[in-house]
Design a protein around this motif. Sequence first.
Motif, PDB file in Angstrom:
ATOM      1  N   ASP A 171     -10.202  -4.195  -0.222  1.00 52.61           N
ATOM      2  CA  ASP A 171      -9.445  -3.012   0.149  1.00 52.61           C
ATOM      3  C   ASP A 171     -10.046  -1.804  -0.567  1.00 52.61           C
ATOM      4  O   ASP A 171     -10.707  -1.946  -1.605  1.00 52.61           O
ATOM      5  CB  ASP A 171      -7.974  -3.177  -0.238  1.00 52.61           C
ATOM      6  CG  ASP A 171      -7.324  -4.346   0.491  1.00 52.61           C
ATOM      7  OD1 ASP A 171      -7.747  -4.647   1.621  1.00 52.61           O
ATOM      8  OD2 ASP A 171      -6.397  -4.951  -0.072  1.00 52.61           O
ATOM      9  N   TRP A 181       0.822  -1.206   0.000  1.00 55.69           N
ATOM     10  CA  TRP A 181       0.000   0.000   0.000  1.00 55.69           C
ATOM     11  C   TRP A 181       0.855   1.255   0.000  1.00 55.69           C
ATOM     12  O   TRP A 181       0.561   2.221  -0.691  1.00 55.69           O
ATOM     13  CB  TRP A 181      -0.926   0.003   1.210  1.00 55.69           C
ATOM     14  CG  TRP A 181      -2.053  -0.974   1.144  1.00 55.69           C
ATOM     15  CD1 TRP A 181      -2.352  -1.836   0.126  1.00 55.69           C
ATOM     16  CD2 TRP A 181      -3.040  -1.181   2.136  1.00 55.69           C
ATOM     17  NE1 TRP A 181      -3.460  -2.573   0.433  1.00 55.69           N
ATOM     18  CE2 TRP A 181      -3.907  -2.192   1.664  1.00 55.69           C
ATOM     19  CE3 TRP A 181      -3.281  -0.629   3.378  1.00 55.69           C
ATOM     20  CZ2 TRP A 181      -4.994  -2.641   2.399  1.00 55.69           C
ATOM     21  CZ3 TRP A 181      -4.363  -1.075   4.105  1.00 55.69           C
ATOM     22  CH2 TRP A 181      -5.217  -2.062   3.618  1.00 55.69           C
ATOM     23  N   LEU A 203      -9.132   2.183  -1.938  1.00 53.40           N
ATOM     24  CA  LEU A 203      -8.167   3.227  -2.248  1.00 53.40           C
ATOM     25  C   LEU A 203      -8.836   4.575  -1.976  1.00 53.40           C
ATOM     26  O   LEU A 203      -9.961   4.809  -2.419  1.00 53.40           O
ATOM     27  CB  LEU A 203      -7.758   3.113  -3.715  1.00 53.40           C
ATOM     28  CG  LEU A 203      -6.748   4.122  -4.241  1.00 53.40           C
ATOM     29  CD1 LEU A 203      -5.831   3.440  -5.248  1.00 53.40           C
ATOM     30  CD2 LEU A 203      -7.444   5.288  -4.888  1.00 53.40           C
ATOM     31  N   HIS A 215      -4.251   7.083   0.971  1.00 54.92           N
ATOM     32  CA  HIS A 215      -3.978   5.857   1.715  1.00 54.92           C
ATOM     33  C   HIS A 215      -4.954   4.792   1.258  1.00 54.92           C
ATOM     34  O   HIS A 215      -5.834   5.051   0.433  1.00 54.92           O
ATOM     35  CB  HIS A 215      -4.073   6.093   3.228  1.00 54.92           C
ATOM     36  CG  HIS A 215      -5.432   6.520   3.702  1.00 54.92           C
ATOM     37  ND1 HIS A 215      -5.909   7.806   3.547  1.00 54.92           N
ATOM     38  CD2 HIS A 215      -6.422   5.830   4.322  1.00 54.92           C
ATOM     39  CE1 HIS A 215      -7.127   7.888   4.052  1.00 54.92           C
ATOM     40  NE2 HIS A 215      -7.470   6.702   4.520  1.00 54.92           N
ATOM     41  N   LEU A 216      -4.798   3.610   1.802  1.00 55.20           N
ATOM     42  CA  LEU A 216      -5.717   2.505   1.547  1.00 55.20           C
ATOM     43  C   LEU A 216      -6.133   1.942   2.896  1.00 55.20           C
ATOM     44  O   LEU A 216      -5.424   2.092   3.888  1.00 55.20           O
ATOM     45  CB  LEU A 216      -5.063   1.413   0.701  1.00 55.20           C
ATOM     46  CG  LEU A 216      -4.800   1.788  -0.748  1.00 55.20           C
ATOM     47  CD1 LEU A 216      -3.383   2.261  -0.940  1.00 55.20           C
ATOM     48  CD2 LEU A 216      -5.102   0.630  -1.664  1.00 55.20           C
ATOM     49  N   VAL A 227      -3.340   9.242  -4.417  1.00 54.38           N
ATOM     50  CA  VAL A 227      -3.657   8.211  -3.431  1.00 54.38           C
ATOM     51  C   VAL A 227      -3.205   8.731  -2.071  1.00 54.38           C
ATOM     52  O   VAL A 227      -2.027   8.983  -1.852  1.00 54.38           O
ATOM     53  CB  VAL A 227      -2.949   6.874  -3.750  1.00 54.38           C
ATOM     54  CG1 VAL A 227      -3.240   5.849  -2.656  1.00 54.38           C
ATOM     55  CG2 VAL A 227      -3.356   6.346  -5.117  1.00 54.38           C
ATOM     56  N   SER A 271      -8.652  -1.557   4.642  1.00 53.39           N
ATOM     57  CA  SER A 271      -9.361  -2.805   4.384  1.00 53.39           C
ATOM     58  C   SER A 271     -10.724  -2.756   5.042  1.00 53.39           C
ATOM     59  O   SER A 271     -10.871  -2.283   6.171  1.00 53.39           O
ATOM     60  CB  SER A 271      -8.557  -3.983   4.937  1.00 53.39           C
ATOM     61  OG  SER A 271      -9.232  -5.182   4.661  1.00 53.39           O
ATOM     62  N   PHE A 286     -10.565  -1.339  -4.228  1.00 50.00           N
ATOM     63  CA  PHE A 286      -9.355  -1.799  -4.910  1.00 50.00           C
ATOM     64  C   PHE A 286      -9.615  -3.209  -5.434  1.00 50.00           C
ATOM     65  O   PHE A 286      -9.127  -4.199  -4.898  1.00 50.00           O
ATOM     66  CB  PHE A 286      -8.144  -1.770  -3.969  1.00 50.00           C
ATOM     67  CG  PHE A 286      -6.843  -1.758  -4.709  1.00 50.00           C
ATOM     68  CD1 PHE A 286      -6.247  -0.561  -5.065  1.00 50.00           C
ATOM     69  CD2 PHE A 286      -6.221  -2.942  -5.092  1.00 50.00           C
ATOM     70  CE1 PHE A 286      -5.048  -0.533  -5.770  1.00 50.00           C
ATOM     71  CE2 PHE A 286      -5.028  -2.934  -5.791  1.00 50.00           C
ATOM     72  CZ  PHE A 286      -4.447  -1.728  -6.132  1.00 50.00           C
ATOM     73  N   GLU A 322       0.827   5.112  -2.323  1.00 52.96           N
ATOM     74  CA  GLU A 322       0.563   6.441  -1.777  1.00 52.96           C
ATOM     75  C   GLU A 322       1.320   7.510  -2.560  1.00 52.96           C
ATOM     76  O   GLU A 322       2.493   7.365  -2.844  1.00 52.96           O
ATOM     77  CB  GLU A 322       0.941   6.489  -0.291  1.00 52.96           C
ATOM     78  CG  GLU A 322       0.032   5.635   0.565  1.00 52.96           C
ATOM     79  CD  GLU A 322       0.496   5.512   2.004  1.00 52.96           C
ATOM     80  OE1 GLU A 322       1.503   6.156   2.393  1.00 52.96           O
ATOM     81  OE2 GLU A 322      -0.149   4.752   2.744  1.00 52.96           O
TER      82      GLU A 322
END
Length: 175
Positions: free
Chosen positions: A137, A108, A139, A129-130, A127, A132, A151, A112
């Motif tokens: 997941d 991940w 984005l 952050h990601l 981006v 879950s 994602f 970013e």
Amino acid sequence: MNTERPPTPQKMILLGRLLGAFGVRGQIKIESWTEPREAIFRYQPWTLRDAAGVERELSGARGKASGKHLVATLPGVEDRDQVEAMRGQEIFVPRSALPPPSAGEFYWVDLEGLRVVNVDGTDFGTVSHLFSTGANDVLVARGDRERLIPFVDPDYIRSVDFEAGVVTVDWDPEF
């Protein structure tokens, strides 16, 4: 899709957290976010960071799985009081300490900062952050506003081009 990108050595990756004492002999419970969770012991030395941002390096941690956490011994930590003083510290390692991801997989942190555009060329920003959700997941793209994009490849994530610094998505700009 160009998936090769040199790691950013100065970037520190959060791998886990010290939870507190396990018994009275200086063992500590650790929450690990590596897969498998015991892999956290492969990536040493660790940088331990407390809530005030004070960091110190630690090498030589050993441990094993115990229930939903790990139980570890840390060099120089001999009793419960020392362990309790470390409660809540986070475990970081440099991004360069991690192995390269498998084909079609990404860390991940490597995503970013990449630009996010949809298939029609609309710029969604970068981006941020990601995270879950359990199901998949997500984005988070921040530009004129924040967009949460599942994602899911290839349904919504069409390509990741590290060379160009762009993630192309199939996502409605109004959504």
